[in-house]
Design a protein around this motif. Structure first.
Motif, short mmCIF file in Angstrom:
data_model
loop_
_atom_site.label_atom_id
_atom_site.label_comp_id
_atom_site.label_asym_id
_atom_site.label_seq_id
_atom_site.Cartn_x
_atom_site.Cartn_y
_atom_site.Cartn_z
N ALA A 128 0.83 -1.20 0.00
CA ALA A 128 0.00 0.00 0.00
C ALA A 128 0.86 1.26 0.00
O ALA A 128 0.56 2.23 -0.70
N ALA A 129 1.95 1.23 0.77
CA ALA A 129 2.83 2.40 0.85
C ALA A 129 3.46 2.73 -0.49
O ALA A 129 3.78 3.89 -0.78
N ALA A 130 3.63 1.70 -1.32
CA ALA A 130 4.21 1.92 -2.66
C ALA A 130 3.17 2.44 -3.65
O ALA A 130 3.50 2.69 -4.81
N GLY A 131 1.94 2.60 -3.19
CA GLY A 131 0.91 3.19 -4.04
C GLY A 131 0.04 2.19 -4.78
O GLY A 131 -0.78 2.58 -5.61
N HIS A 132 0.20 0.90 -4.49
CA HIS A 132 -0.60 -0.11 -5.16
C HIS A 132 -1.94 -0.30 -4.44
O HIS A 132 -2.05 -0.02 -3.25
N THR A 133 -2.93 -0.78 -5.17
CA THR A 133 -4.25 -1.03 -4.59
C THR A 133 -4.26 -2.41 -3.94
O THR A 133 -3.93 -3.41 -4.58
N VAL A 134 -4.65 -2.46 -2.67
CA VAL A 134 -4.68 -3.71 -1.91
C VAL A 134 -6.14 -4.13 -1.69
O VAL A 134 -6.96 -3.31 -1.24
N ARG A 135 -6.43 -5.39 -1.98
CA ARG A 135 -7.77 -5.92 -1.76
C ARG A 135 -7.68 -7.32 -1.15
O ARG A 135 -6.65 -7.98 -1.24
N LEU A 136 -8.79 -7.76 -0.52
CA LEU A 136 -8.84 -9.06 0.12
C LEU A 136 -9.91 -9.92 -0.54
O LEU A 136 -10.99 -9.44 -0.89
N LEU A 137 -9.60 -11.21 -0.69
CA LEU A 137 -10.54 -12.18 -1.25
C LEU A 137 -10.45 -13.44 -0.41
O LEU A 137 -9.40 -14.08 -0.37
N SER A 138 -11.55 -13.79 0.26
CA SER A 138 -11.49 -14.91 1.19
C SER A 138 -12.69 -15.83 1.06
O SER A 138 -13.84 -15.38 1.13
N ASN A 139 -12.42 -17.13 0.85
CA ASN A 139 -13.44 -18.14 1.02
C ASN A 139 -13.61 -18.34 2.53
O ASN A 139 -12.65 -18.70 3.22
N CYS A 140 -14.81 -18.09 3.04
CA CYS A 140 -14.98 -18.12 4.49
C CYS A 140 -16.42 -18.48 4.84
O CYS A 140 -17.29 -18.56 3.97
N TYR A 141 -16.65 -18.72 6.13
CA TYR A 141 -17.99 -18.98 6.65
C TYR A 141 -18.52 -17.81 7.47
O TYR A 141 -19.71 -17.72 7.73
N LEU A 142 -17.64 -16.91 7.90
CA LEU A 142 -18.05 -15.74 8.67
C LEU A 142 -18.60 -14.67 7.74
O LEU A 142 -17.95 -14.32 6.76
N PRO A 143 -19.76 -14.09 8.05
CA PRO A 143 -20.25 -12.95 7.27
C PRO A 143 -19.24 -11.82 7.25
O PRO A 143 -18.39 -11.70 8.15
N GLY A 144 -19.34 -10.98 6.22
CA GLY A 144 -18.34 -9.95 6.02
C GLY A 144 -18.11 -9.04 7.21
O GLY A 144 -16.96 -8.73 7.55
N HIS A 145 -19.17 -8.60 7.88
CA HIS A 145 -18.98 -7.69 9.00
C HIS A 145 -18.28 -8.38 10.17
O HIS A 145 -17.54 -7.75 10.92
N LEU A 146 -18.47 -9.69 10.30
CA LEU A 146 -17.75 -10.43 11.34
C LEU A 146 -16.31 -10.70 10.92
O LEU A 146 -15.40 -10.71 11.77
N MET A 147 -16.09 -10.90 9.63
CA MET A 147 -14.71 -11.04 9.16
C MET A 147 -13.93 -9.76 9.44
O MET A 147 -12.78 -9.79 9.91
N ARG A 148 -14.54 -8.62 9.18
CA ARG A 148 -13.86 -7.35 9.46
C ARG A 148 -13.59 -7.19 10.95
O ARG A 148 -12.54 -6.67 11.35
N ARG A 149 -14.52 -7.62 11.76
CA ARG A 149 -14.32 -7.58 13.22
C ARG A 149 -13.14 -8.46 13.62
O ARG A 149 -12.31 -8.06 14.45
N LEU A 150 -13.05 -9.65 13.03
CA LEU A 150 -11.94 -10.54 13.34
C LEU A 150 -10.62 -9.93 12.90
O LEU A 150 -9.63 -9.93 13.66
N LEU A 151 -10.57 -9.41 11.68
CA LEU A 151 -9.34 -8.82 11.15
C LEU A 151 -8.91 -7.61 11.98
O LEU A 151 -7.72 -7.43 12.26
#
Length: 230
Positions: A128-151
């Motif tokens: 990210a510091a180098a200016g590139h776009t960072v994204r996450l892609l996860s096969n998971c069982y936790l809903p997105g808002h709970l994944m964000r809470r975990l992260l």
């Protein structure tokens, strides 16, 4: 049109770097809870009889497993599956209770189950510091808002601008639609970083992406740094 610098490297912002979560950013110290552990948590949090909880969990797991085995099938929403299984049995519960049941059932209350992979955290920051776009892609069982809470609880650097968590429903890895969704935008280069040869590396390469395999036992991001000239 995206511009390149005089050295031939892709200009900042033109590269999307997609990180897998479990096994890459998040280290699992113990395996994901199985149906029995899941059932106990659901019965406890939702105040269900053990037999009813077992029926509900078996339905949820069977539906999820069927969808996951079919690589082209859309993954159903975990919370919707749980809500539907309860509703058809006359045991409706409010959404906050469903969230708490999933949080506990998937081991998120256990202090010793998940931890941040520090080399991955450093890779996120440097990318990210180098200016590139960072994204996450996860096969998971936790809903997105709970994944964000975990992260957030694990102190994963919040340098990503978008995340696709398959438990919310939709295409999953290795379906190319999941890769296309997470890299929507005007990028001239896409890089996948992950620990699964079948779900992360091979499908990304089939799409013409660069791919960086990660060994969870010995995480090393030197190949990513080389690709990004960091």
């Amino acid at each position: 049109m995206e511009k390149k610098d005089t050295g031939g490297a892709v200009a900042r912002g033109a590269t999307a770097v997609v990180f897998d979560c479990f096994g890459t950013i998040v280290t699992e110290r113990r395996p994901m809870p199985g149906p029995d552990e899941f059932t106990r948590a659901v019965a406890d949090v939702l105040s269900l009889a053990p037999e009813l909880a077992d029926e509900v969990v078996q339905e949820v797991f069977t539906t999820l497993y069927t969808a996951l085995v079919d690589k082209a099938a859309l993954q159903p929403s975990t919370r919707d599956l749980l809500a539907t299984a309860l509703r058809t049995r006359g045991a409706v519960r409010p959404e906050p209770d469903l969230d708490q049941a999933l949080w506990r059932a998937l081991g998120c209350e256990d202090d010793d189950r998940y931890e941040l992979c520090e080399p991955a955290a450093d890779a996120l920051r440097r990318t990210a510091a180098a200016g590139h776009t960072v994204r996450l892609l996860s096969n998971c069982y936790l809903p997105g808002h709970l994944m964000r809470r975990l992260l957030t609880g694990l102190k994963v650097p919040e340098v990503y601008d978008r995340a696709l968590f398959t438990a919310d429903g939709g295409p999953k890895k290795p379906d190319p639609r999941a890769f296309e969704l997470i890299t929507a935008g005007s990028f001239t280069r896409r890089i996948m970083v992950g620990d699964s040869a079948d779900n992360d590396i091979a499908p990304a390469r089939r799409l013409g992406w660069d791919a960086v395999p990660v060994d969870p036992a010995h995480p090393d991001f030197a190949e990513l740094y080389a690709l990004l000239r960091l």
